[in-house]
Write a protein that holds these residues in place. Structure first.
Motif, PDB file in Angstrom:
ATOM      1  N   PHE A  78       0.837  -1.189   0.000  1.00  0.00           N
ATOM      2  CA  PHE A  78       0.000   0.000   0.000  1.00  0.00           C
ATOM      3  C   PHE A  78       0.877   1.245   0.000  1.00  0.00           C
ATOM      4  CE2 PHE A  78      -2.660   3.147   2.425  1.00  0.00           C
ATOM      5  CZ  PHE A  78      -3.659   3.284   1.472  1.00  0.00           C
ATOM      6  N   GLN A  79       0.629   2.139  -0.949  1.00  0.00           N
ATOM      7  CA  GLN A  79       1.465   3.326  -1.104  1.00  0.00           C
ATOM      8  C   GLN A  79       0.935   4.545  -0.360  1.00  0.00           C
ATOM      9  OE1 GLN A  79       4.494   3.234  -2.764  1.00  0.00           O
ATOM     10  NE2 GLN A  79       3.996   1.047  -2.687  1.00  0.00           N
ATOM     11  N   GLY A  80      -0.233   4.424   0.254  1.00  0.00           N
ATOM     12  CA  GLY A  80      -0.834   5.576   0.919  1.00  0.00           C
ATOM     13  C   GLY A  80      -1.559   6.459  -0.071  1.00  0.00           C
ATOM     14  N   LEU A  81      -2.221   7.485   0.435  1.00  0.00           N
ATOM     15  CA  LEU A  81      -2.968   8.421  -0.405  1.00  0.00           C
ATOM     16  C   LEU A  81      -2.240   9.760  -0.483  1.00  0.00           C
ATOM     17  CD1 LEU A  81      -6.668   7.904   0.727  1.00  0.00           C
ATOM     18  CD2 LEU A  81      -5.598   7.110  -1.370  1.00  0.00           C
ATOM     19  N   PRO A  82      -2.391  10.464  -1.599  1.00  0.00           N
ATOM     20  CA  PRO A  82      -1.812  11.803  -1.664  1.00  0.00           C
ATOM     21  C   PRO A  82      -2.365  12.694  -0.555  1.00  0.00           C
ATOM     22  CG  PRO A  82      -2.558  11.083  -3.841  1.00  0.00           C
ATOM     23  CD  PRO A  82      -3.063  10.081  -2.842  1.00  0.00           C
ATOM     24  N   SER A 109      -1.236  17.573   3.735  1.00  0.00           N
ATOM     25  CA  SER A 109      -2.104  18.740   3.561  1.00  0.00           C
ATOM     26  C   SER A 109      -3.523  18.482   4.042  1.00  0.00           C
ATOM     27  CB  SER A 109      -2.126  19.156   2.083  1.00  0.00           C
ATOM     28  OG  SER A 109      -2.891  20.308   1.880  1.00  0.00           O
ATOM     29  N   LYS A 110      -3.935  17.197   4.097  1.00  0.00           N
ATOM     30  CA  LYS A 110      -5.269  16.841   4.559  1.00  0.00           C
ATOM     31  C   LYS A 110      -5.448  17.115   6.055  1.00  0.00           C
ATOM     32  CE  LYS A 110      -9.374  14.898   3.995  1.00  0.00           C
ATOM     33  NZ  LYS A 110      -9.887  14.942   5.371  1.00  0.00           N
ATOM     34  N   ALA A 111      -4.350  17.362   6.766  1.00  0.00           N
ATOM     35  CA  ALA A 111      -4.439  17.653   8.201  1.00  0.00           C
ATOM     36  C   ALA A 111      -4.949  19.074   8.385  1.00  0.00           C
ATOM     37  CB  ALA A 111      -3.079  17.479   8.870  1.00  0.00           C
ATOM     38  N   THR A 112      -6.244  19.253   8.177  1.00  0.00           N
ATOM     39  CA  THR A 112      -6.852  20.586   8.192  1.00  0.00           C
ATOM     40  C   THR A 112      -7.385  20.982   9.561  1.00  0.00           C
ATOM     41  OG1 THR A 112      -8.981  19.669   7.500  1.00  0.00           O
ATOM     42  CG2 THR A 112      -7.498  20.420   5.758  1.00  0.00           C
ATOM     43  N   ASN A 113      -7.332  20.087  10.542  1.00  0.00           N
ATOM     44  CA  ASN A 113      -7.789  20.433  11.884  1.00  0.00           C
ATOM     45  C   ASN A 113      -6.731  20.015  12.904  1.00  0.00           C
ATOM     46  OD1 ASN A 113      -8.212  17.625  12.506  1.00  0.00           O
ATOM     47  ND2 ASN A 113     -10.212  17.738  11.511  1.00  0.00           N
ATOM     48  N   VAL A 114      -6.934  20.416  14.134  1.00  0.00           N
ATOM     49  CA  VAL A 114      -5.936  20.182  15.178  1.00  0.00           C
ATOM     50  C   VAL A 114      -5.722  18.699  15.424  1.00  0.00           C
ATOM     51  CG1 VAL A 114      -5.558  20.403  17.666  1.00  0.00           C
ATOM     52  CG2 VAL A 114      -6.199  22.406  16.325  1.00  0.00           C
ATOM     53  N   ASP A 115      -6.792  17.928  15.451  1.00  0.00           N
ATOM     54  CA  ASP A 115      -6.661  16.505  15.739  1.00  0.00           C
ATOM     55  C   ASP A 115      -5.821  15.801  14.677  1.00  0.00           C
ATOM     56  OD1 ASP A 115      -7.566  14.204  17.459  1.00  0.00           O
ATOM     57  OD2 ASP A 115      -8.350  13.526  15.532  1.00  0.00           O
ATOM     58  N   ALA A 116      -6.089  16.093  13.412  1.00  0.00           N
ATOM     59  CA  ALA A 116      -5.335  15.462  12.333  1.00  0.00           C
ATOM     60  C   ALA A 116      -3.875  15.902  12.360  1.00  0.00           C
ATOM     61  CB  ALA A 116      -5.962  15.795  10.986  1.00  0.00           C
ATOM     62  N   ALA A 117      -3.632  17.187  12.643  1.00  0.00           N
ATOM     63  CA  ALA A 117      -2.257  17.662  12.725  1.00  0.00           C
ATOM     64  C   ALA A 117      -1.510  17.008  13.884  1.00  0.00           C
ATOM     65  CB  ALA A 117      -2.238  19.181  12.874  1.00  0.00           C
ATOM     66  N   ALA A 118      -2.192  16.808  15.008  1.00  0.00           N
ATOM     67  CA  ALA A 118      -1.566  16.149  16.157  1.00  0.00           C
ATOM     68  C   ALA A 118      -1.116  14.744  15.786  1.00  0.00           C
ATOM     69  CB  ALA A 118      -2.538  16.108  17.329  1.00  0.00           C
ATOM     70  N   LYS A 119      -1.946  14.036  15.054  1.00  0.00           N
ATOM     71  CA  LYS A 119      -1.591  12.677  14.642  1.00  0.00           C
ATOM     72  C   LYS A 119      -0.375  12.685  13.726  1.00  0.00           C
ATOM     73  CE  LYS A 119      -6.102  10.446  15.199  1.00  0.00           C
ATOM     74  NZ  LYS A 119      -6.662  11.415  16.135  1.00  0.00           N
ATOM     75  N   ALA A 120      -0.318  13.655  12.817  1.00  0.00           N
ATOM     76  CA  ALA A 120       0.829  13.750  11.921  1.00  0.00           C
ATOM     77  C   ALA A 120       2.105  14.077  12.707  1.00  0.00           C
ATOM     78  CB  ALA A 120       0.576  14.811  10.857  1.00  0.00           C
ATOM     79  N   LEU A 121       1.989  14.978  13.675  1.00  0.00           N
ATOM     80  CA  LEU A 121       3.161  15.395  14.448  1.00  0.00           C
ATOM     81  C   LEU A 121       3.716  14.272  15.309  1.00  0.00           C
ATOM     82  CD1 LEU A 121       1.929  18.949  15.462  1.00  0.00           C
ATOM     83  CD2 LEU A 121       3.942  18.464  14.052  1.00  0.00           C
ATOM     84  N   THR A 122       2.881  13.343  15.724  1.00  0.00           N
ATOM     85  CA  THR A 122       3.364  12.222  16.538  1.00  0.00           C
ATOM     86  C   THR A 122       3.898  11.072  15.693  1.00  0.00           C
ATOM     87  OG1 THR A 122       1.120  11.288  16.646  1.00  0.00           O
ATOM     88  CG2 THR A 122       1.797  12.758  18.433  1.00  0.00           C
ATOM     89  N   ALA A 123       3.745  11.164  14.368  1.00  0.00           N
ATOM     90  CA  ALA A 123       4.178  10.069  13.493  1.00  0.00           C
ATOM     91  C   ALA A 123       5.653  10.164  13.114  1.00  0.00           C
ATOM     92  CB  ALA A 123       3.330  10.048  12.223  1.00  0.00           C
ATOM     93  N   PHE A 124       6.277  11.336  13.353  1.00  0.00           N
ATOM     94  CA  PHE A 124       7.652  11.557  12.904  1.00  0.00           C
ATOM     95  C   PHE A 124       8.468  12.188  14.021  1.00  0.00           C
ATOM     96  CE2 PHE A 124       4.714  11.995   9.329  1.00  0.00           C
ATOM     97  CZ  PHE A 124       5.201  11.009   8.467  1.00  0.00           C
ATOM     98  N   GLN A 125       9.786  12.169  13.840  1.00  0.00           N
ATOM     99  CA  GLN A 125      10.697  12.788  14.796  1.00  0.00           C
ATOM    100  C   GLN A 125      11.511  13.860  14.097  1.00  0.00           C
ATOM    101  OE1 GLN A 125      12.921   9.466  16.406  1.00  0.00           O
ATOM    102  NE2 GLN A 125      11.351   9.067  17.962  1.00  0.00           N
ATOM    103  N   ASN A 126      12.056  14.785  14.897  1.00  0.00           N
ATOM    104  CA  ASN A 126      12.928  15.840  14.367  1.00  0.00           C
ATOM    105  C   ASN A 126      12.257  16.548  13.192  1.00  0.00           C
ATOM    106  OD1 ASN A 126      14.952  15.019  16.226  1.00  0.00           O
ATOM    107  ND2 ASN A 126      15.576  13.414  14.798  1.00  0.00           N
ATOM    108  N   ILE A 127      11.170  17.254  13.517  1.00  0.00           N
ATOM    109  CA  ILE A 127      10.276  17.802  12.494  1.00  0.00           C
ATOM    110  C   ILE A 127      10.541  19.290  12.250  1.00  0.00           C
ATOM    111  CG2 ILE A 127       7.858  18.292  11.949  1.00  0.00           C
ATOM    112  CD1 ILE A 127       7.164  15.886  13.790  1.00  0.00           C
ATOM    113  N   ARG A 128      10.606  19.650  10.987  1.00  0.00           N
ATOM    114  CA  ARG A 128      10.484  21.050  10.568  1.00  0.00           C
ATOM    115  C   ARG A 128       9.077  21.171   9.991  1.00  0.00           C
ATOM    116  NH1 ARG A 128      15.055  24.024  11.104  1.00  0.00           N
ATOM    117  NH2 ARG A 128      16.876  22.763  11.665  1.00  0.00           N
ATOM    118  N   TRP A 129       8.256  21.917  10.712  1.00  0.00           N
ATOM    119  CA  TRP A 129       6.801  21.886  10.542  1.00  0.00           C
ATOM    120  C   TRP A 129       6.308  23.089   9.758  1.00  0.00           C
ATOM    121  CZ3 TRP A 129       3.103  23.653  14.914  1.00  0.00           C
ATOM    122  CH2 TRP A 129       1.783  23.369  14.582  1.00  0.00           C
ATOM    123  N   ILE A 130       5.665  22.832   8.617  1.00  0.00           N
ATOM    124  CA  ILE A 130       5.015  23.888   7.850  1.00  0.00           C
ATOM    125  C   ILE A 130       3.532  23.866   8.209  1.00  0.00           C
ATOM    126  CG2 ILE A 130       4.470  24.775   5.558  1.00  0.00           C
ATOM    127  CD1 ILE A 130       7.003  23.445   4.533  1.00  0.00           C
TER     128      ILE A 130
END
Length: 466
Positions: free
Chosen positions: A327-331, A349-370
């Protein structure tokens, strides 16, 4: 196309002539209805008339004579913040209002099924976050297992533009709260509830109305199997409402983080491992840590939901595991765009709300966040516990300065535009870091939708490798 059943010689009005509205009009006509259409846009009406559709001004009461039903597009408000004037008139006149989802469920089964060895089935997925990934993942699993399957609803093809089902086929539908809230028929064989977080509250009159719209998928038709995310109280409530006892395996509880051993059937992920339990015993396990298309705990929850749905239609654990790896994931959903000089660039880019952004931020380390865009009510202060891995934030769009005041001691700069954010992140990112677009905001200040925002980010990153 799926012709609508039970409408022959009836005059039915269609409100809204976007993709779903046009498909609905065609499917109604194929089913023998006399179709009239209306749209608020003058250009849209003129195009419909040029295409041979019968345009009738449904804002005038005299034109409702003989109308049997009104079919409305999902994006048109039917209750909150107030009904569209045409829908309000239908209510006053007692004309039934439905949408394409309701028409699909009442028209999907046909007499052709009498000659099938295996009746087709429908898996329907709803929730706040992860719907699209879960839906696409289920479809991918079915395809990889050699099962005939179609994908539609809020992702891919509109429901009435799908092909009539073939022997043993599974139709996988993503359904938004807009779609489930109004449909007069909702009868999936397997229904999936991923999670719940505040969204679209103005459209549903608050969080209770929003959850009620999701709950209709389970309450209206009574699916044979319900897959329920229980990481929020609403999911635990829904699972409790649908089950007769903890051992009732018609309900499959899923979780990312909780260990669920006491139930008749459960699937959960902890520390990167997915486990399936039946009647208190583990029956299967999958290591999710190296599956690149499903990074982070939020995607592990999606994996649990897709696994449970696939198991419900008879797919073996090892077949599911193989499909996970391909599975390659979705754009625009934790999508790795490139790895440049040891730096990973991720488009969420689909992380349009706080909850979705929180999930993205916990998925990676050493983040430069746009981050940034058109901020939503409440801002992003709730993200504070998830910013520990953020090396620096690059804030863009309308809410950039508001966001800067809400991220505490996290280093940041106001980049204003996506171009500037990418340039600055490229200049400063070090090997082993991840540049993550997870805006926590809508896109409408600078882009027409989150897809265009993600596409712009992707193009800018890909240009770095040219």
């Amino acid at each position: 196309m799926i012709p609508v059943q039970g409408v022959e010689n009836q005059t039915i009005a269609v409100l809204g002539l976007g993709r779903s509205g046009r498909a609905t009009a065609a499917a109604l006509a194929e089913g023998g209805a006399n179709v009239v259409v209306w749209d608020d846009g003058v250009d849209t009406r003129e195009k419909a008339a040029a295409d041979g559709m019968t345009v009738l001004d449904m804002t005038r009461e005299r034109n409702w004579e003989g109308i049997s039903a009104l079919i409305t597009s999902p994006g048109i408000p039917h209750l909150y913040p107030k009904p569209h004037p045409v829908i309000a008139m239908a209510y006053e006149l007692g004309v039934p209002v439905d949408n394409d989802i309701g028409l699909f469920f009442r028209s999907f089964a046909t007499r052709d099924w009498d000659r099938f060895d295996t009746a087709p089935r429908v898996i329907a997925i709803t929730g706040s976050n992860g719907k699209s990934t879960t839906t696409a993942l289920i479809h991918h699993i079915l395809h990889e297992a050699g099962r005939p399957a179609q994908l539609g609803g809020n992702i891919g093809t509109g429901v009435l533009s799908l092909e009539p089902a073939e022997d043993g086929e599974v139709v996988v539908l993503e359904l938004s709260s807009y779609q489930t809230d109004l449909a007069r028929a909702l009868t999936p064989d397997v229904a999936v509830f991923t999670n719940l977080s505040p969204d679209h509250l103005d459209r549903h009159g608050g969080p209770g109305g929003y959850f009620a719209a999701k709950r209709r998928l389970f309450a209206e038709g009574g699916p044979d199997r319900a897959v329920i995310g229980v990481d929020e109280v609403e999911g635990r409530y829904l699972a409790d409402q649908l089950s007769m006892s903890p051992a009732d395996d018609r309900v499959i509880r899923i979780s990312s983080g909780q260990k669920l051993e006491r139930f008749g059937w459960s699937v959960f992920a902890r520390k990167g491992y997915l486990s399936e339990y039946r009647k208190g015993r583990q029956v299967a396990s999958i290591d999710l840590r190296e599956i690149k298309g499903l990074p982070g705990e939020h995607n592990h929850q999606n994996a649990c939901a897709a696994y449970a749905a696939a198991r419900s239609v008879g797919i073996a654990p090892r077949e599911i595991e193989r499909a996970f790896h391909s599975f390659q994931g979705l754009p625009h959903r934790s999508q790795t765009v490139a790895e440049i000089d040891g730096v990973r660039w991720v488009n969420d880019s689909k992380a349009t709300n706080v909850d979705a952004a929180a999930k993205a931020l916990t998925a990676f380390q050493n983040i430069r966040w746009i981050a940034g865009g058109m901020g939503k009510d409440g801002g992003i202060e709730a993200l504070a516990p998830h910013l520990g891995q953020v090396v620096k934030a690059y804030l863009i769009g309308h809410s950039a300065r508001d966001f800067a005041l809400q991220i505490g001691q996290t280093p940041y700069e106001i980049a204003e535009t996506m171009e500037q954010a990418v340039v600055r992140a490229r200049a400063e990112a070090q090997p082993g870091e991840t540049v993550l677009l997870a805006p926590a905001a809508a896109s409408f200040d600078q882009y027409p939708n989150f897809e265009k925002r993600g596409e712009h980010f992707t193009a800018l990153v890909q240009a770095l490798t040219a």
